[in-house]
Scaffold this motif. Structure first.
Motif, mmCIF file in Angstrom:
data_model
loop_
_atom_site.group_PDB
_atom_site.id
_atom_site.type_symbol
_atom_site.label_atom_id
_atom_site.label_comp_id
_atom_site.label_asym_id
_atom_site.label_seq_id
_atom_site.Cartn_x
_atom_site.Cartn_y
_atom_site.Cartn_z
ATOM 1 N N LYS A 118 0.817 -1.210 0.000
ATOM 2 C CA LYS A 118 0.000 0.000 0.000
ATOM 3 C C LYS A 118 0.852 1.261 0.000
ATOM 4 O O LYS A 118 0.432 2.310 -0.437
ATOM 5 C CB LYS A 118 -0.913 0.024 1.237
ATOM 6 N N ARG A 119 2.076 1.169 0.506
ATOM 7 C CA ARG A 119 2.902 2.347 0.674
ATOM 8 C C ARG A 119 3.623 2.690 -0.617
ATOM 9 O O ARG A 119 4.095 1.811 -1.319
ATOM 10 C CB ARG A 119 3.907 2.112 1.793
ATOM 11 N N PRO A 120 3.729 3.964 -0.953
ATOM 12 C CA PRO A 120 4.457 4.344 -2.161
ATOM 13 C C PRO A 120 5.925 3.979 -2.064
ATOM 14 O O PRO A 120 6.517 4.022 -0.980
ATOM 15 C CB PRO A 120 4.272 5.864 -2.222
ATOM 16 N N GLU A 121 6.510 3.603 -3.191
ATOM 17 C CA GLU A 121 7.887 3.113 -3.200
ATOM 18 C C GLU A 121 8.876 4.207 -2.828
ATOM 19 O O GLU A 121 9.897 3.961 -2.199
ATOM 20 C CB GLU A 121 8.214 2.546 -4.585
ATOM 21 N N ARG A 122 8.608 5.450 -3.250
ATOM 22 C CA ARG A 122 9.532 6.541 -2.989
ATOM 23 C C ARG A 122 8.924 7.513 -1.986
ATOM 24 O O ARG A 122 8.714 8.685 -2.253
ATOM 25 C CB ARG A 122 9.859 7.265 -4.306
ATOM 26 N N GLU A 123 8.629 7.002 -0.827
ATOM 27 C CA GLU A 123 7.991 7.817 0.202
ATOM 28 C C GLU A 123 9.013 8.697 0.896
ATOM 29 O O GLU A 123 10.158 8.296 1.118
ATOM 30 C CB GLU A 123 7.303 6.920 1.227
ATOM 31 N N LYS A 124 8.592 9.891 1.256
ATOM 32 C CA LYS A 124 9.461 10.782 2.007
ATOM 33 C C LYS A 124 9.373 10.435 3.484
ATOM 34 O O LYS A 124 8.305 10.442 4.082
ATOM 35 C CB LYS A 124 9.058 12.243 1.794
ATOM 36 N N ASP A 127 9.572 11.899 9.331
ATOM 37 C CA ASP A 127 9.695 11.827 10.785
ATOM 38 C C ASP A 127 9.679 10.371 11.230
ATOM 39 O O ASP A 127 9.538 9.450 10.417
ATOM 40 C CB ASP A 127 8.588 12.619 11.487
ATOM 41 N N ALA A 128 9.811 10.165 12.541
ATOM 42 C CA ALA A 128 9.897 8.814 13.090
ATOM 43 C C ALA A 128 8.618 8.026 12.851
ATOM 44 O O ALA A 128 8.655 6.808 12.663
ATOM 45 C CB ALA A 128 10.219 8.862 14.576
ATOM 46 N N ARG A 129 7.477 8.726 12.842
ATOM 47 C CA ARG A 129 6.198 8.037 12.637
ATOM 48 C C ARG A 129 6.130 7.418 11.246
ATOM 49 O O ARG A 129 5.662 6.294 11.080
ATOM 50 C CB ARG A 129 5.034 9.023 12.836
ATOM 51 N N VAL A 150 17.353 1.672 6.699
ATOM 52 C CA VAL A 150 16.551 2.359 5.683
ATOM 53 C C VAL A 150 17.440 3.398 5.020
ATOM 54 O O VAL A 150 18.012 4.267 5.698
ATOM 55 C CB VAL A 150 15.315 3.031 6.317
ATOM 56 N N LEU A 151 17.556 3.307 3.701
ATOM 57 C CA LEU A 151 18.438 4.184 2.943
ATOM 58 C C LEU A 151 17.623 5.244 2.218
ATOM 59 O O LEU A 151 16.615 4.937 1.582
ATOM 60 C CB LEU A 151 19.248 3.357 1.939
ATOM 61 N N LEU A 156 15.379 12.998 1.738
ATOM 62 C CA LEU A 156 14.737 12.080 2.678
ATOM 63 C C LEU A 156 13.743 11.133 1.994
ATOM 64 O O LEU A 156 12.875 10.555 2.642
ATOM 65 C CB LEU A 156 14.022 12.826 3.809
ATOM 66 N N TYR A 157 13.892 10.944 0.680
ATOM 67 C CA TYR A 157 13.024 9.997 -0.023
ATOM 68 C C TYR A 157 13.615 8.586 0.064
ATOM 69 O O TYR A 157 14.820 8.392 -0.136
ATOM 70 C CB TYR A 157 12.835 10.414 -1.482
ATOM 71 N N HIS A 158 12.746 7.649 0.384
ATOM 72 C CA HIS A 158 13.142 6.261 0.591
ATOM 73 C C HIS A 158 13.716 5.650 -0.690
ATOM 74 O O HIS A 158 13.086 5.696 -1.748
ATOM 75 C CB HIS A 158 11.917 5.469 1.060
#
Length: 246
Positions: A118-124, A127-129, A150-151, A156-158
């Motif tokens: 469900k999560r986008p591949e290039r999520e920003k 924050d810790a949440r 996590v790289l 700050l994009y995953h």
């Protein structure tokens, strides 16, 4: 002398037939979860009925639905608790062999992976949440400690997530050099660490503190930004950055 036939005494269903578990196709129509799913949709089935479709049959004394109700009851009616069972633990139930136990655990893993998709591949990772929500689906039901890095890029994009260890999270179990190599290969400039505490207590240990310092020092040497180190339990997390310790 004429021999009595069991069917002449008990009717057409023999004792041998009774000893065999009834498959779903032998149930009364109103009790068949497959037909119920086709007629009314999967959302109308109970959790036990959905698992019953997977295992197909129960035992001599229980239908597949009743068996799964009992197993789920022993797990507090929690799918998460059921997914933490081992093949050996599930196979202890009469009517659940190795193949059915594997099917149950495979279904749990598919559910976890679907949630991760469900999560986008290039999520920003702002924050810790967000970091917690990115990793929680893959770590929440683990019985052993696992560590991940996590790289991210400068924005700050995953980029990607890499598992570092399985079964422990200490300076001996996690090689700081491996973290740096993974970051360099991915051309990442920002990294975050995460590991789980199966005990349910999210507070860091001294080993956690030591490794956090080692990774922070390595990042400073390599001119990388160490964003955070979070400890994940089932629904909660501890953030070193939020606590002012990075």
């Amino acid at each position: 002398m004429k021999r009595w036939k069991v069917s002449e005494i008990y009717g057409p269903e023999t004792v041998e037939d009774e000893a065999k578990p009834r498959t779903i196709t032998q149930w009364a129509e109103d009790d068949r979860p497959r037909e119920k799913l086709m007629a009314h949709g999967a959302e109308t089935l109970s959790t036990a009925e959905l698992y019953a479709i997977l295992i197909g049959s129960g035992s001599r004394n229980e239908t597949a639905v009743d068996l799964m109700k009992r197993i789920l009851g022993d797990c507090g009616n929690s799918i998460a608790a059921l997914s933490r069972k081992s093949v050996e633990e599930l196979a202890e139930y009469r009517g659940i062999g190795e193949a059915k136990a594997i099917a149950i655990l495979a279904a749990s893993e598919l559910g976890r992976r679907r949630e991760m998709e469900k999560r986008p591949e290039r999520e920003k990772v702002s924050d810790a949440r967000v970091l917690f929500e990115l990793l929680h689906p893959m770590m929440r039901d683990l019985n052993t400690e696992q560590a991940y890095v996590v790289l991210m890029n400068q924005g700050l994009y995953h980029i990607k997530t890499v598992r570092l260890s399985n079964g422990g999270f200490t300076e001996t179990a996690v090689d700081v050099r491996q973290i740096m190599i993974e970051a360099l290969q991915a051309r990442a400039t920002v990294i975050a660490l995460a590991h789980n505490h199966p005990s349910g207590n999210a507070r860091p240990s001294r080993e956690d503190d030591r490794l956090t310092k080692s990774v922070k020092d390595a990042c400073e040497t390599m001119r990388m930004h160490f964003l955070d180190h979070i400890i994940i339990t089932n629904g909660e997390y501890y953030s070193y950055r939020d606590e002012g310790r990075i």
